[in-house]
Design an enzyme around this catalytic site. Structure first.
Site, PDB file in Angstrom:
ATOM      1  N   GLY A 165       0.820  -1.199   0.000  1.00 35.50           N
ATOM      2  CA  GLY A 165       0.000   0.000   0.000  1.00 35.50           C
ATOM      3  C   GLY A 165       0.851   1.245   0.000  1.00 35.50           C
ATOM      4  O   GLY A 165       2.050   1.206   0.288  1.00 35.50           O
ATOM      5  N   LYS A 166       0.225   2.348  -0.344  1.00 33.75           N
ATOM      6  CA  LYS A 166       0.911   3.633  -0.401  1.00 33.75           C
ATOM      7  C   LYS A 166       0.104   4.645   0.391  1.00 33.75           C
ATOM      8  O   LYS A 166      -1.110   4.731   0.247  1.00 33.75           O
ATOM      9  CB  LYS A 166       1.060   4.095  -1.853  1.00 33.75           C
ATOM     10  N   GLY A 170       4.424   7.612   3.430  1.00 35.70           N
ATOM     11  CA  GLY A 170       5.338   6.545   3.048  1.00 35.70           C
ATOM     12  C   GLY A 170       4.573   5.361   2.491  1.00 35.70           C
ATOM     13  O   GLY A 170       3.415   5.488   2.086  1.00 35.70           O
ATOM     14  N   LYS A 178       6.192  -0.946   7.431  1.00 35.95           N
ATOM     15  CA  LYS A 178       5.635   0.380   7.157  1.00 35.95           C
ATOM     16  C   LYS A 178       6.776   1.386   7.201  1.00 35.95           C
ATOM     17  O   LYS A 178       7.446   1.522   8.230  1.00 35.95           O
ATOM     18  CB  LYS A 178       4.577   0.702   8.213  1.00 35.95           C
ATOM     19  N   ASP A 208     -11.196   5.903  15.194  1.00 41.23           N
ATOM     20  CA  ASP A 208     -11.162   5.981  13.728  1.00 41.23           C
ATOM     21  C   ASP A 208     -11.479   4.625  13.096  1.00 41.23           C
ATOM     22  O   ASP A 208     -10.824   4.197  12.153  1.00 41.23           O
ATOM     23  CB  ASP A 208      -9.799   6.490  13.260  1.00 41.23           C
TER      24      ASP A 208
END
Length: 320
Positions: free
Chosen positions: A60-61, A65, A82, A176
């Site tokens: 993932g992006k 980062g 990560k 969240d």
């Protein structure tokens, strides 16, 4: 933050800036934290570095980062790495979120919470060593299928409620919960991730607005103090979105969405069963004290009748 993408029309609220320089607490001799949850450092206490990992495909992006599939070379442990750029985090004033995420997630042990193992850093980057969730983001699954059936949604509701009850017992509020922050493990089990917005309760009953617009509870929109019951509202929104395919208060206008949330303008399409409507309606209450407690969510007749949760074997998940 595996498989992270920007999502429209949702808007991520900007955290407050000006929290000072990046202060990741490190042992100057090791560059690696000790304590529970870590990927063990070699017996000679060698400093962890990027050279200790074989880096695989990107998972993932994100804004600060990327996340990569990786394997620790000596232990052969497959993890998600990560990689965060210090300069970008300082520029956006979100260093406090990183410190919070490390502090909170490193102490959590639950089958439905993504494990945080360790971290290290170099001059420009911070590296977080996380559990790998091979089936990726729940949001991607929801995009793929459009919506989930009662069994799958009820299973997720039992899993997320159990994980949040564990968090709340440790005085941690997530704040969240949303499909983008929920990952799926090998068996499709839910894993809560991204604790950057989390706070310890009750000492930090804030009035700051954070989280995603569609998932914000009335008390945060109205600027009132809030507690762990914000997570009850969020899982009510989550349940609705899983069953319908979009959040219950979503509109083209931020102002209109705010209005619908504060009025709890909740409308169900015919496809939502009576049992699911009952559960969602008991979670999406304007008054936090009136929201269904997590234990009652897990014991709700619709959840009990539909959940297919399978608990993992009782054994240590620590890499050796």
């Amino acid at each position: 933050m595996q498989n992270k993408e920007n999502r429209e029309p949702r808007v991520q609220q900007t955290p407050s800036a000006g929290v000072g320089p990046l202060r990741v607490e490190m042992n100057p001799d090791t560059h690696a934290v000790s304590g529970p949850g870590r990927v063990p450092v070699k017996s000679n206490s060698k400093v962890l570095s990027i050279d200790d990992f074989d880096i695989g495909r990107p998972l993932g992006k994100g804004k600060f980062g990327n996340v990569y599939l990786a394997r620790e070379r000596k232990l052969k442990v497959v993890i998600a790495l990560k990689v965060l750029f210090k300069s970008q985090m300082v520029k956006e004033g979100v260093e406090h979120q990183l410190r919070r995420e490390i502090e909170i997630q490193s102490h959590l042990r639950h089958p439905n919470i993504l494990r945080f193992y360790n971290y290290f850093h170099d001059d420009t980057r911070v590296f977080l060593i996380l559990e790998y969730a091979p089936r990726g983001e729940m949001y991607k699954e929801l995009q793929r299928y459009g919506r989930f059936d009662d069994q799958r949604t009820a299973t997720y509701m039992e899993e997320v409620s159990d994980a949040l009850q564990y968090c709340h017992e440790k005085k941690v509020i997530h704040r969240d919960i949303k499909p983008e922050n929920l990952l799926l493990g090998y068996r499709g089990e839910l894993k809560i991730a991204d604790f950057g917005w989390s706070v310890h309760a009750p000492s930090l009953r804030r009035r700051t607005m954070c989280g995603t617009l569609d998932y914000l509870p009335p008390e945060m929109i109205e600027g009132h103090s809030h507690d762990e019951k914000v997570d009850l509202w969020s899982i009510g929104v989550l349940c609705y979105e899983c069953l319908v395919g979009n959040p219950p208060f979503e509109t083209a206008s931020h102002a209109e969405t705010y209005k619908r949330i504060t009025k709890v303008d909740l409308q169900f399409p015919k496809l939502v069963s009576e049992g699911a409507r009952d559960l969602i309606s008991k979670l999406l209450r304007h008054s936090p004290s009136m929201r269904l407690p997590l234990r009652s969510v897990m014991e709700h007749p619709w959840v009990k009748a539909n959940s297919r949760r399978v608990l993992p074997p009782v054994c240590s998940s620590e890499p050796h």
